[in-house]
Design a protein around this motif. Structure first.
Motif: not given
Length: 309
Positions: A115-117, A126-127, A131-133, A137-138
Motif C-alpha cells: 500500500t505504501l508503494l 498523507a492522511a 489510513a489506507l495502510t 494492514a488490519l
C-alpha cells in the motif's frame, strides 16, 4: 445488426466446441492414468521424486515460518486454546501456532508495504496514505484468522454429515463379530470414500490405540481433537458402554437413530426459516420491480391526462 449478432453467436459456439474438443482428450488421458495408478498401485520414479521434492519444500517453508513466528510472537501467545483451535481446523503441526502467527505478521507487513508503494507512486495525500495502510494492514492481520475459521467450520460440518453413516458402518461391523478396535480400523478404510476427514480422525484413533494409549483416552482425544459436540456425545456413550458392559451394537444403533432424527429436525428448522429469509429479497428486489411493471404504465397515462388538461 442482425448479421453481426448471428456472426458473434456462431463464433462463440465455435470457440466453445473447439475448447471442449481440446480439453476432453487431456482429461480422458488424465483419468485413464489415474485409474491405472489406482489399479496397479504403482507410480513412476519421476512422480515419486517430484512428491519428495514438494514435501521437502513444504518442510523447509514450515521450518522458516516456525522460526520467524517463534521470534515475533510473545511468550504467552502459544497458549492451549489457540493450539486447540488450530487442531480443530485440521492443523496438527507441532509448530502450528508459530506458523499461524508468522503468516499473520507477513500478510499484514506485506499488504502495508504494498500500500505504501502504490500510494507513493500515485502521490496520494498523507492522511489517506496512512489510513489506507492501516486498513489494509488490519485486513492482512485478520485474513489468516478468517481462513482458519472458515476451514474449521467446513471441517466440522463435514464431520457432522459423515457421522451417521460412520455409525451405521460401525453397527454392521460390530454385529458381524468384530471388536470395537477392529471395527474402527475397518470403518476408517471404508469411510475414506465418503469423508476423508472422518477417515483421518479414526485412523489417528487406531494409531493411538496401537501405540499403547487406552481406548478410553484415545476416544476422548478424538472428541477434543474434532471439537464436534455430536462426536463428544458418541465418545461419552462408548465410555459408558464399556464401563457398564452393555451391548455396543445396540448403543451405536440407538445413537445413530438419535443423530439421524436430530439432523432431520435441523433440516426442518432450516426449512421453516426460509419463509422469513425470503421476505427481505421479496421486499427489496422483487416487489419494486413488480410495482414498476404494474404501476408504470398508469403513471404515464396520468401524466398525459393531466398534461393535456
Amino acid at each position: 445488426m442482425i448479421w453481426l449478432v448471428v456472426i458473434l453467436t456462431a463464433a462463440s459456439v465455435g470457440l466453445l466446441v473447439f475448447g471442449v474438443a481440446s480439453i476432453e482428450p487431456a482429461e480422458s488421458r488424465l483419468v485413464r492414468k489415474r485409474l491405472a495408478t489406482l489399479r496397479t498401485g504403482a507410480i513412476t520414479y519421476r512422480e515419486l521424486r517430484e512428491r519428495r521434492r514438494r514435501q521437502v519444500k513444504r518442510d523447509q517453508a514450515a521450518a522458516l515460518l516456525s522460526a520467524f513466528g517463534t521470534k515475533v510472537s510473545a511468550k504467552g501467545s502459544a497458549d492451549l486454546p489457540q493450539r486447540q483451535w488450530l487442531v480443530h481446523a485440521g492443523f496438527r503441526h507441532p509448530q502450528s501456532v508459530a506458523i499461524y502467527i508468522a503468516c499473520r505478521v507477513i500478510f499484514a507487513a506485506g499488504l502495508a508495504a504494498t500500500t505504501l508503494l502504490v500510494t507513493a507512486i500515485l502521490a496520494m495525500p498523507a492522511a489517506q496514505v496512512w489510513a489506507l495502510t492501516a486498513l489494509l494492514a488490519l485486513a492482512g492481520w485478520m485474513l489468516p484468522y478468517f481462513y482458519v475459521d472458515a476451514r474449521l467450520k467446513k471441517r466440522q460440518l463435514e464431520l457432522k454429515r459423515a457421522l451417521p453413516d460412520t455409525l451405521d458402518l460401525l453397527v454392521v461391523c460390530v454385529e458381524a463379530g468384530l471388536g470395537l478396535n477392529q471395527a474402527l480400523v475397518r470403518v476408517a478404510d471404508e469411510v475414506d470414500r465418503i469423508s476423508p476427514e472422518m477417515s483421518d480422525e479414526l485412523t489417528v484413533v487406531n494409531l493411538e490405540i496401537r501405540a499403547g494409549t487406552p481406548r478410553e483416552e484415545a476416544m476422548r482425544n478424538l472428541g477434543e481433537r474434532t471439537g464436534v459436540q455430536d462426536i463428544r456425545s458418541l465418545v461419552s456413550m462408548l465410555m459408558q458402554t464399556d464401563r457398564f458392559g452393555t451391548s455396543i451394537a445396540d448403543s451405536l444403533r440407538i445413537h445413530a437413530e438419535t443423530l439421524r432424527s436430530k439432523r432431520m429436525q435441523s433440516a426442518e428448522e432450516q426449512a421453516a426459516k426460509t419463509t422469513v429469509k425470503m421476505l427481505f429479497p421479496l421486499i427489496f428486489f422483487i416487489f419494486p420491480a413488480v410495482f414498476v411493471v404494474l404501476v408504470g404504465p398508469s403513471f404515464f397515462l396520468f401524466r398525459e391526462f393531466f398534461g393535456s388538461m
